[in-house]
Motif scaffolding. Structure first.
Motif, PDB file in Angstrom:
ATOM      1  N   LYS A   1     -54.270 -73.684  83.231  1.00 26.12           N
ATOM      2  CA  LYS A   1     -53.325 -72.741  82.731  1.00 26.12           C
ATOM      3  C   LYS A   1     -53.925 -71.280  82.667  1.00 26.12           C
ATOM      4  CE  LYS A   1     -50.809 -76.157  80.024  1.00 26.12           C
ATOM      5  NZ  LYS A   1     -50.365 -76.582  78.510  1.00 26.12           N
ATOM      6  N   ILE A   2     -55.030 -71.136  82.132  1.00 26.41           N
ATOM      7  CA  ILE A   2     -55.607 -69.812  81.918  1.00 26.41           C
ATOM      8  C   ILE A   2     -55.877 -69.156  83.410  1.00 26.41           C
ATOM      9  CG2 ILE A   2     -57.749 -68.548  81.234  1.00 26.41           C
ATOM     10  CD1 ILE A   2     -57.959 -70.538  79.180  1.00 26.41           C
TER      11      ILE A   2
ATOM     12  N   PRO B   1     -56.008 -61.242  77.848  1.00 26.36           N
ATOM     13  CA  PRO B   1     -56.407 -62.301  77.141  1.00 26.36           C
ATOM     14  C   PRO B   1     -55.781 -62.720  76.018  1.00 26.36           C
ATOM     15  CG  PRO B   1     -58.574 -61.078  77.971  1.00 26.36           C
ATOM     16  CD  PRO B   1     -57.173 -60.133  77.918  1.00 26.36           C
ATOM     17  N   LYS B   2     -55.272 -61.908  75.366  1.00 29.13           N
ATOM     18  CA  LYS B   2     -54.538 -61.903  74.091  1.00 29.13           C
ATOM     19  C   LYS B   2     -53.271 -62.392  74.521  1.00 29.13           C
ATOM     20  CE  LYS B   2     -52.752 -59.933  69.915  1.00 29.13           C
ATOM     21  NZ  LYS B   2     -52.815 -58.763  68.890  1.00 29.13           N
ATOM     22  N   GLU B   3     -52.672 -62.002  75.468  1.00 35.16           N
ATOM     23  CA  GLU B   3     -51.299 -62.493  76.131  1.00 35.16           C
ATOM     24  C   GLU B   3     -51.245 -63.776  76.811  1.00 35.16           C
ATOM     25  OE1 GLU B   3     -49.146 -58.344  77.404  1.00 35.16           O
ATOM     26  OE2 GLU B   3     -50.616 -59.185  78.833  1.00 35.16           O
ATOM     27  N   ILE B   4     -52.455 -64.148  77.338  1.00 34.58           N
ATOM     28  CA  ILE B   4     -52.611 -65.391  78.153  1.00 34.58           C
ATOM     29  C   ILE B   4     -52.629 -66.573  76.911  1.00 34.58           C
ATOM     30  CG2 ILE B   4     -54.285 -66.922  79.311  1.00 34.58           C
ATOM     31  CD1 ILE B   4     -54.832 -64.195  80.867  1.00 34.58           C
ATOM     32  N   ALA B   5     -53.565 -65.977  75.963  1.00 33.54           N
ATOM     33  CA  ALA B   5     -53.796 -67.154  74.787  1.00 33.54           C
ATOM     34  C   ALA B   5     -52.400 -67.520  73.873  1.00 33.54           C
ATOM     35  CB  ALA B   5     -54.758 -66.527  73.685  1.00 33.54           C
ATOM     36  N   SER B   6     -51.528 -66.317  73.919  1.00 36.97           N
ATOM     37  CA  SER B   6     -50.229 -66.609  73.323  1.00 36.97           C
ATOM     38  C   SER B   6     -49.232 -67.425  73.877  1.00 36.97           C
ATOM     39  CB  SER B   6     -49.515 -65.217  73.039  1.00 36.97           C
ATOM     40  OG  SER B   6     -48.239 -65.253  72.627  1.00 36.97           O
ATOM     41  N   LEU B   7     -49.237 -67.340  75.503  1.00 36.22           N
ATOM     42  CA  LEU B   7     -48.476 -68.024  76.231  1.00 36.22           C
ATOM     43  C   LEU B   7     -48.651 -69.591  76.294  1.00 36.22           C
ATOM     44  CD1 LEU B   7     -48.169 -65.508  79.406  1.00 36.22           C
ATOM     45  CD2 LEU B   7     -46.208 -66.411  77.756  1.00 36.22           C
TER      46      LEU B   7
ATOM     47  N   LEU C   1     -48.334 -77.057  85.545  1.00 33.41           N
ATOM     48  CA  LEU C   1     -48.816 -76.993  84.192  1.00 33.41           C
ATOM     49  C   LEU C   1     -48.081 -75.759  83.350  1.00 33.41           C
ATOM     50  CD1 LEU C   1     -52.552 -77.633  84.711  1.00 33.41           C
ATOM     51  CD2 LEU C   1     -50.854 -79.351  83.857  1.00 33.41           C
ATOM     52  N   ILE C   2     -48.038 -74.647  83.991  1.00 31.80           N
ATOM     53  CA  ILE C   2     -47.303 -73.775  83.078  1.00 31.80           C
ATOM     54  C   ILE C   2     -46.067 -73.583  82.817  1.00 31.80           C
ATOM     55  CG2 ILE C   2     -47.169 -71.098  83.168  1.00 31.80           C
ATOM     56  CD1 ILE C   2     -50.043 -72.016  82.582  1.00 31.80           C
ATOM     57  N   LYS C   3     -45.322 -73.732  81.971  1.00 36.46           N
ATOM     58  CA  LYS C   3     -44.081 -73.609  81.787  1.00 36.46           C
ATOM     59  C   LYS C   3     -43.521 -72.530  80.713  1.00 36.46           C
ATOM     60  CE  LYS C   3     -42.971 -77.615  83.736  1.00 36.46           C
ATOM     61  NZ  LYS C   3     -43.237 -77.496  85.170  1.00 36.46           N
ATOM     62  N   LEU C   4     -43.297 -71.223  81.441  1.00 35.68           N
ATOM     63  CA  LEU C   4     -42.998 -70.023  80.641  1.00 35.68           C
ATOM     64  C   LEU C   4     -41.637 -70.009  79.832  1.00 35.68           C
ATOM     65  CD1 LEU C   4     -44.198 -67.186  83.426  1.00 35.68           C
ATOM     66  CD2 LEU C   4     -45.487 -68.316  81.252  1.00 35.68           C
ATOM     67  N   PRO C   5     -41.598 -69.399  78.898  1.00 37.88           N
ATOM     68  CA  PRO C   5     -40.435 -69.674  77.794  1.00 37.88           C
ATOM     69  C   PRO C   5     -38.935 -69.461  78.660  1.00 37.88           C
ATOM     70  CG  PRO C   5     -41.951 -68.103  76.993  1.00 37.88           C
ATOM     71  CD  PRO C   5     -42.428 -68.407  78.452  1.00 37.88           C
ATOM     72  N   GLU C   6     -38.805 -68.718  79.654  1.00 39.06           N
ATOM     73  CA  GLU C   6     -37.590 -68.688  80.501  1.00 39.06           C
ATOM     74  C   GLU C   6     -37.346 -69.788  81.101  1.00 39.06           C
ATOM     75  OE1 GLU C   6     -40.616 -66.091  82.522  1.00 39.06           O
ATOM     76  OE2 GLU C   6     -39.754 -66.229  80.506  1.00 39.06           O
TER      77      GLU C   6
END
Length: 116
Positions: free
Chosen positions: A41-42, A52-58, A101-106
Protein backbone atom coordinates in the motif's frame (compact mmCIF):
# COMPACT_ATOMS: atom_id res chain seq x y z
CA UNK A 1 7.47 21.41 -29.40
CA UNK A 2 11.11 22.08 -28.69
CA UNK A 3 13.75 19.45 -29.29
CA UNK A 4 14.18 19.11 -25.52
CA UNK A 5 10.45 18.43 -25.11
CA UNK A 6 10.60 15.89 -27.93
CA UNK A 7 13.48 14.10 -26.23
CA UNK A 8 11.62 14.01 -22.90
CA UNK A 9 8.50 12.64 -24.57
CA UNK A 10 10.54 9.95 -26.32
CA UNK A 11 12.11 8.99 -22.98
CA UNK A 12 8.65 8.71 -21.42
CA UNK A 13 7.54 6.44 -24.25
CA UNK A 14 10.65 4.27 -23.87
CA UNK A 15 10.06 4.05 -20.12
CA UNK A 16 6.47 2.91 -20.65
CA UNK A 17 7.61 0.25 -23.09
CA UNK A 18 10.28 -1.02 -20.69
CA UNK A 19 7.78 -1.19 -17.83
CA UNK A 20 5.35 -3.15 -20.01
CA UNK A 21 8.07 -5.58 -21.08
CA UNK A 22 9.64 -6.04 -17.66
CA UNK A 23 6.61 -5.54 -15.39
CA UNK A 24 6.74 -9.05 -13.99
CA UNK A 25 10.46 -8.78 -13.20
CA UNK A 26 9.95 -5.37 -11.62
CA UNK A 27 7.15 -6.78 -9.46
CA UNK A 28 9.43 -9.59 -8.25
CA UNK A 29 12.08 -7.05 -7.25
CA UNK A 30 9.52 -4.84 -5.53
CA UNK A 31 8.16 -7.86 -3.65
CA UNK A 32 11.56 -8.35 -2.02
CA UNK A 33 11.01 -5.19 0.03
CA UNK A 34 7.21 -4.90 -0.12
CA UNK A 35 6.70 -8.07 1.87
CA UNK A 36 3.36 -7.17 3.48
CA UNK A 37 0.10 -5.66 2.29
CA UNK A 38 0.91 -2.51 4.28
CA UNK A 39 4.21 -2.09 2.45
CA UNK A 40 2.52 -2.71 -0.88
CA UNK A 41 0.00 0.00 0.00
CA UNK A 42 2.85 2.37 0.81
CA UNK A 43 4.37 1.70 -2.63
CA UNK A 44 1.05 2.42 -4.32
CA UNK A 45 0.66 5.71 -2.44
CA UNK A 46 4.17 6.99 -3.13
CA UNK A 47 3.40 9.54 -5.82
CA UNK A 48 5.71 12.49 -5.22
CA UNK A 49 2.84 14.41 -3.64
CA UNK A 50 1.88 12.62 -0.43
CA UNK A 51 4.10 12.97 2.61
CA UNK A 52 5.00 9.95 4.74
CA UNK A 53 2.59 11.30 7.38
CA UNK A 54 -0.27 11.43 4.83
CA UNK A 55 0.57 7.93 3.58
CA UNK A 56 0.56 6.58 7.15
CA UNK A 57 -2.80 8.23 7.83
CA UNK A 58 -4.40 6.83 4.67
CA UNK A 59 -3.27 3.29 5.48
CA UNK A 60 -3.80 3.47 9.24
CA UNK A 61 -0.22 2.65 10.24
CA UNK A 62 2.50 4.57 12.03
CA UNK A 63 4.58 7.15 10.25
CA UNK A 64 7.64 5.28 11.55
CA UNK A 65 6.54 2.19 9.59
CA UNK A 66 6.33 4.27 6.43
CA UNK A 67 9.82 5.66 7.05
CA UNK A 68 11.21 2.14 7.60
CA UNK A 69 9.84 1.06 4.23
CA UNK A 70 11.09 4.22 2.54
CA UNK A 71 14.60 3.61 3.89
CA UNK A 72 14.59 0.10 2.43
CA UNK A 73 13.26 1.36 -0.90
CA UNK A 74 15.86 4.14 -1.01
CA UNK A 75 18.68 1.66 -0.33
CA UNK A 76 17.31 -0.57 -3.10
CA UNK A 77 17.34 2.39 -5.49
CA UNK A 78 13.58 2.33 -5.99
CA UNK A 79 12.60 5.59 -4.28
CA UNK A 80 14.03 9.08 -4.10
CA UNK A 81 13.44 11.15 -0.96
CA UNK A 82 14.76 14.68 -0.73
CA UNK A 83 14.56 16.23 2.73
CA UNK A 84 11.37 18.23 3.16
CA UNK A 85 9.77 16.81 0.01
CA UNK A 86 7.42 13.87 -0.50
CA UNK A 87 9.00 10.60 -1.66
CA UNK A 88 8.69 9.56 -5.29
CA UNK A 89 9.12 6.29 -7.09
CA UNK A 90 12.09 6.02 -9.43
CA UNK A 91 10.38 3.18 -11.27
CA UNK A 92 6.94 4.28 -12.48
CA UNK A 93 5.28 0.91 -11.92
CA UNK A 94 2.60 -0.32 -9.56
CA UNK A 95 1.54 -3.96 -9.90
CA UNK A 96 -2.17 -4.02 -10.78
CA UNK A 97 -3.04 -6.38 -7.92
CA UNK A 98 -1.49 -3.92 -5.44
CA UNK A 99 -3.75 -1.09 -6.54
CA UNK A 100 -6.74 -3.11 -5.38
CA UNK A 101 -5.34 -3.05 -1.83
CA UNK A 102 -5.98 0.68 -1.59
CA UNK A 103 -9.49 1.82 -0.92
CA UNK A 104 -9.42 5.58 -0.46
CA UNK A 105 -12.20 7.18 1.61
CA UNK A 106 -14.19 8.45 -1.40
CA UNK A 107 -14.03 4.99 -3.00
CA UNK A 108 -15.36 3.37 0.19
CA UNK A 109 -18.28 5.79 0.36
CA UNK A 110 -19.19 5.19 -3.29
CA UNK A 111 -19.10 1.40 -2.83
CA UNK A 112 -21.22 1.60 0.34
CA UNK A 113 -23.78 3.76 -1.49
CA UNK A 114 -23.91 1.27 -4.37
CA UNK A 115 -24.60 -1.59 -1.96
CA UNK A 116 -27.57 0.14 -0.32
Amino acid sequence: MSSQDAILEELRIQTRIMVLIYGETIEKELSKIATTDERKKIWVLIDGEKTPKEIASLIGISERSVHRFLNLAIKAGLVKKTWGEPPRRLIPYVPPSWIELIKLPEEKVEKEEEQT
